[in-house]
Scaffold this motif. Structure first.
Motif, short mmCIF file in Angstrom:
data_model
loop_
_atom_site.label_atom_id
_atom_site.label_comp_id
_atom_site.label_asym_id
_atom_site.label_seq_id
_atom_site.Cartn_x
_atom_site.Cartn_y
_atom_site.Cartn_z
N GLU A 124 -39.06 40.10 -22.16
CA GLU A 124 -38.36 40.63 -21.34
C GLU A 124 -36.65 40.27 -21.68
N ARG A 125 -36.34 40.70 -21.23
CA ARG A 125 -34.37 40.15 -20.62
C ARG A 125 -34.35 39.49 -19.94
N VAL A 126 -33.76 37.97 -19.74
CA VAL A 126 -33.01 36.36 -18.96
C VAL A 126 -31.75 37.35 -18.92
N ARG A 127 -31.27 37.44 -17.86
CA ARG A 127 -29.76 37.50 -17.59
C ARG A 127 -28.93 36.68 -16.83
N MET A 128 -27.91 36.41 -17.35
CA MET A 128 -26.80 35.43 -16.88
C MET A 128 -25.30 35.84 -16.29
N HIS A 129 -24.47 35.26 -15.22
CA HIS A 129 -23.52 35.56 -14.75
C HIS A 129 -22.95 34.18 -14.43
N ALA A 130 -22.16 34.27 -14.67
CA ALA A 130 -20.67 33.26 -14.57
C ALA A 130 -19.52 33.60 -13.56
N SER A 131 -19.61 32.42 -13.13
CA SER A 131 -18.76 32.76 -12.14
C SER A 131 -17.02 32.83 -12.12
N ASN A 132 -16.74 32.32 -13.61
CA ASN A 132 -15.09 32.71 -14.29
C ASN A 132 -15.73 32.76 -15.09
N GLY A 133 -14.72 32.98 -15.63
CA GLY A 133 -14.98 33.38 -17.19
C GLY A 133 -15.26 34.64 -17.53
N THR A 137 -19.96 28.18 -12.20
CA THR A 137 -21.28 28.14 -12.00
C THR A 137 -21.98 29.57 -12.74
N VAL A 138 -23.05 28.90 -13.53
CA VAL A 138 -23.72 30.27 -14.18
C VAL A 138 -24.99 30.57 -13.74
N THR A 139 -25.65 31.22 -12.86
CA THR A 139 -26.44 31.93 -11.88
C THR A 139 -27.60 32.53 -13.29
N ILE A 140 -28.87 31.94 -13.56
CA ILE A 140 -29.98 32.80 -14.79
C ILE A 140 -30.78 33.38 -14.41
N GLU A 141 -31.20 34.00 -14.54
CA GLU A 141 -32.91 34.93 -13.47
C GLU A 141 -33.22 35.12 -14.84
N PHE A 142 -34.84 34.87 -14.88
CA PHE A 142 -35.62 34.54 -16.00
C PHE A 142 -36.24 36.16 -15.36
N PRO A 143 -37.29 36.11 -16.20
CA PRO A 143 -37.96 37.38 -16.46
C PRO A 143 -39.90 37.15 -15.07
N GLU A 144 -39.25 35.55 -15.06
CA GLU A 144 -40.80 35.40 -14.22
C GLU A 144 -40.14 34.20 -12.67
N PRO A 145 -40.77 34.14 -11.71
CA PRO A 145 -40.55 32.63 -10.85
C PRO A 145 -40.22 31.59 -12.00
N VAL A 146 -39.31 30.90 -11.56
CA VAL A 146 -39.88 29.13 -12.05
C VAL A 146 -40.32 28.27 -11.34
N ALA A 147 -41.21 27.79 -11.82
CA ALA A 147 -42.01 26.21 -10.88
C ALA A 147 -40.89 25.28 -10.85
N THR A 148 -41.23 24.86 -9.23
CA THR A 148 -40.07 24.38 -8.90
C THR A 148 -40.22 23.00 -9.21
N ASN A 149 -41.10 22.15 -10.19
CA ASN A 149 -40.97 21.72 -10.99
C ASN A 149 -40.01 21.13 -12.05
N ASN A 166 -33.62 26.61 -7.00
CA ASN A 166 -34.91 25.85 -7.27
C ASN A 166 -35.97 26.13 -6.58
N ASP A 167 -35.59 27.22 -6.22
CA ASP A 167 -36.88 27.61 -4.71
C ASP A 167 -37.55 28.13 -5.07
N GLY A 168 -38.47 28.46 -6.32
CA GLY A 168 -39.99 29.19 -6.58
C GLY A 168 -39.32 30.58 -7.16
N ASP A 169 -38.05 31.16 -6.86
CA ASP A 169 -37.94 32.52 -7.29
C ASP A 169 -37.82 32.50 -8.58
N ASN A 170 -37.24 33.97 -9.42
CA ASN A 170 -36.68 33.87 -10.83
C ASN A 170 -35.60 32.98 -10.71
N ARG A 171 -34.93 32.50 -10.39
CA ARG A 171 -32.85 32.47 -10.88
C ARG A 171 -33.52 30.98 -10.60
#
Length: 180
Positions: A38-47, A91-103, A123-128
Protein backbone atom coordinates in the motif's frame (compact mmCIF):
# COMPACT_ATOMS: atom_id res chain seq x y z
CA UNK A 1 8.70 14.55 -6.35
CA UNK A 2 8.61 10.77 -6.95
CA UNK A 3 8.93 8.57 -10.01
CA UNK A 4 5.52 7.74 -11.50
CA UNK A 5 6.44 4.04 -11.46
CA UNK A 6 6.50 4.24 -7.66
CA UNK A 7 3.86 6.90 -7.07
CA UNK A 8 1.31 5.56 -9.55
CA UNK A 9 -0.61 7.51 -12.15
CA UNK A 10 -4.19 7.45 -10.89
CA UNK A 11 -5.75 10.71 -12.15
CA UNK A 12 -8.51 10.36 -9.51
CA UNK A 13 -6.16 10.68 -6.52
CA UNK A 14 -5.89 14.29 -5.35
CA UNK A 15 -5.13 14.47 -1.60
CA UNK A 16 -5.22 18.29 -1.53
CA UNK A 17 -8.24 18.54 -3.86
CA UNK A 18 -6.58 21.23 -6.00
CA UNK A 19 -7.54 19.65 -9.33
CA UNK A 20 -4.01 18.37 -10.06
CA UNK A 21 -3.61 14.58 -9.74
CA UNK A 22 -1.18 13.65 -6.95
CA UNK A 23 1.38 12.11 -9.30
CA UNK A 24 1.68 15.44 -11.18
CA UNK A 25 1.67 17.69 -8.09
CA UNK A 26 5.10 18.72 -6.68
CA UNK A 27 3.60 19.44 -3.23
CA UNK A 28 2.28 15.87 -3.01
CA UNK A 29 4.10 12.53 -2.77
CA UNK A 30 3.05 8.89 -2.54
CA UNK A 31 5.27 5.91 -1.87
CA UNK A 32 5.07 2.28 -0.79
CA UNK A 33 6.04 1.72 2.82
CA UNK A 34 8.58 -1.02 3.61
CA UNK A 35 6.10 -3.40 5.23
CA UNK A 36 3.50 -3.71 2.45
CA UNK A 37 2.37 -2.80 -1.02
CA UNK A 38 0.00 0.00 0.00
CA UNK A 39 1.00 3.62 -0.50
CA UNK A 40 1.41 6.38 2.05
CA UNK A 41 0.45 9.79 0.60
CA UNK A 42 1.67 13.21 1.76
CA UNK A 43 0.82 16.82 0.99
CA UNK A 44 2.80 19.92 2.01
CA UNK A 45 0.93 23.20 2.49
CA UNK A 46 3.92 25.12 1.01
CA UNK A 47 7.03 24.16 -0.94
CA UNK A 48 7.73 21.01 -2.95
CA UNK A 49 8.76 17.48 -1.99
CA UNK A 50 12.19 16.24 -3.07
CA UNK A 51 14.38 13.24 -2.28
CA UNK A 52 11.52 11.20 -0.78
CA UNK A 53 12.55 7.84 0.67
CA UNK A 54 11.05 5.26 2.95
CA UNK A 55 13.03 2.71 4.91
CA UNK A 56 12.71 0.24 7.74
CA UNK A 57 13.43 1.62 11.20
CA UNK A 58 16.49 -0.67 11.33
CA UNK A 59 18.10 0.99 8.29
CA UNK A 60 21.83 1.58 8.98
CA UNK A 61 21.50 5.27 8.07
CA UNK A 62 19.29 5.76 11.15
CA UNK A 63 20.59 5.86 14.73
CA UNK A 64 19.62 2.71 16.63
CA UNK A 65 20.87 3.80 20.03
CA UNK A 66 18.03 5.50 21.91
CA UNK A 67 15.40 4.47 19.36
CA UNK A 68 12.03 3.89 21.05
CA UNK A 69 11.14 0.22 21.52
CA UNK A 70 7.97 0.62 19.47
CA UNK A 71 6.48 -0.65 16.23
CA UNK A 72 6.85 1.52 13.10
CA UNK A 73 4.43 -0.24 10.70
CA UNK A 74 4.88 2.26 7.86
CA UNK A 75 8.66 2.58 8.17
CA UNK A 76 10.55 5.85 8.42
CA UNK A 77 9.74 8.70 6.02
CA UNK A 78 12.59 10.84 4.84
CA UNK A 79 12.04 13.81 2.56
CA UNK A 80 13.02 17.36 1.84
CA UNK A 81 10.57 20.21 1.41
CA UNK A 82 12.21 22.82 -0.80
CA UNK A 83 11.31 26.29 -2.05
CA UNK A 84 10.46 27.79 1.34
CA UNK A 85 11.24 31.18 2.80
CA UNK A 86 13.92 30.69 5.50
CA UNK A 87 12.19 30.00 8.83
CA UNK A 88 8.83 29.20 7.20
CA UNK A 89 6.45 26.66 8.78
CA UNK A 90 4.67 24.01 6.72
CA UNK A 91 1.77 21.71 7.50
CA UNK A 92 2.29 18.20 6.14
CA UNK A 93 -0.76 15.96 5.85
CA UNK A 94 0.10 12.25 5.83
CA UNK A 95 -2.49 9.70 4.75
CA UNK A 96 -1.79 6.09 5.75
CA UNK A 97 -3.35 2.99 4.18
CA UNK A 98 -5.21 2.18 7.41
CA UNK A 99 -6.60 4.08 10.41
CA UNK A 100 -4.11 5.54 12.89
CA UNK A 101 -4.76 4.61 16.52
CA UNK A 102 -5.46 7.62 18.73
CA UNK A 103 -2.60 6.63 21.08
CA UNK A 104 -0.03 6.63 18.23
CA UNK A 105 3.13 8.71 18.46
CA UNK A 106 5.32 10.43 15.87
CA UNK A 107 9.09 10.49 16.20
CA UNK A 108 11.63 12.66 14.39
CA UNK A 109 15.33 12.05 14.08
CA UNK A 110 16.89 15.43 14.78
CA UNK A 111 20.24 17.09 14.06
CA UNK A 112 21.83 15.34 17.05
CA UNK A 113 20.66 12.00 15.57
CA UNK A 114 18.30 11.37 18.49
CA UNK A 115 14.74 10.07 18.19
CA UNK A 116 12.42 12.76 19.59
CA UNK A 117 8.66 12.49 20.00
CA UNK A 118 6.80 15.43 18.49
CA UNK A 119 3.16 16.37 18.74
CA UNK A 120 1.01 15.96 15.68
CA UNK A 121 -2.49 17.00 14.77
CA UNK A 122 -5.64 15.39 13.41
CA UNK A 123 -5.21 12.20 15.41
CA UNK A 124 -8.89 11.32 15.55
CA UNK A 125 -8.77 7.64 14.55
CA UNK A 126 -8.99 8.10 10.77
CA UNK A 127 -6.08 7.45 8.41
CA UNK A 128 -4.68 11.03 8.34
CA UNK A 129 -2.40 12.98 10.62
CA UNK A 130 -0.86 16.43 10.25
CA UNK A 131 2.62 17.62 11.20
CA UNK A 132 3.77 21.21 11.56
CA UNK A 133 7.41 21.50 10.51
CA UNK A 134 9.47 24.70 10.69
CA UNK A 135 12.60 25.41 8.68
CA UNK A 136 15.52 25.72 11.12
CA UNK A 137 13.64 24.32 14.14
CA UNK A 138 15.97 21.66 15.58
CA UNK A 139 13.00 19.54 16.66
CA UNK A 140 11.25 19.49 13.26
CA UNK A 141 14.03 20.18 10.72
CA UNK A 142 16.89 17.67 10.85
CA UNK A 143 19.52 20.07 9.48
CA UNK A 144 18.55 22.73 12.05
CA UNK A 145 19.30 25.53 9.56
CA UNK A 146 17.02 28.32 8.34
CA UNK A 147 17.86 27.69 4.70
CA UNK A 148 14.50 27.36 2.92
CA UNK A 149 14.59 23.55 3.08
CA UNK A 150 13.12 21.21 5.69
CA UNK A 151 14.85 17.86 6.14
CA UNK A 152 12.39 15.43 7.69
CA UNK A 153 13.21 11.95 8.82
CA UNK A 154 10.29 10.74 10.93
CA UNK A 155 8.10 7.76 11.74
CA UNK A 156 4.66 6.95 13.10
CA UNK A 157 4.60 4.50 16.00
CA UNK A 158 1.43 2.60 16.77
CA UNK A 159 2.41 0.86 20.01
CA UNK A 160 2.58 3.79 22.44
CA UNK A 161 5.39 2.17 24.47
CA UNK A 162 7.85 4.44 26.22
CA UNK A 163 11.00 2.33 26.64
CA UNK A 164 14.05 2.49 24.38
CA UNK A 165 16.15 -0.13 22.66
CA UNK A 166 19.26 -0.39 20.55
CA UNK A 167 17.78 -2.54 17.81
CA UNK A 168 14.54 -3.29 16.04
CA UNK A 169 12.51 -3.05 12.87
CA UNK A 170 12.87 -4.88 9.63
CA UNK A 171 12.75 -4.42 5.92
CA UNK A 172 13.38 -1.32 3.94
CA UNK A 173 12.94 0.40 0.65
CA UNK A 174 14.39 3.32 -1.18
CA UNK A 175 12.57 5.55 -3.61
CA UNK A 176 14.65 7.96 -5.59
CA UNK A 177 12.73 11.08 -6.39
CA UNK A 178 13.20 13.88 -8.85
CA UNK A 179 13.20 17.58 -8.24
CA UNK A 180 10.17 19.07 -9.98
Amino acid sequence: GILDSEEGDDANLDIDEDGTPDYMDPDTAAYRHPHGLERVRMHASNGNFADVTCMGDDDPSLPQSGKPNEEFPFGVNRFLITGLTPGESVTVTIEFPEPVATNSRYYKVGPSRQWEEIEFGSNDGDNRITLTLTDGDPLTDADGLENGTIDDPGALSTTGASSTSSSGGSGGCFISSLFN
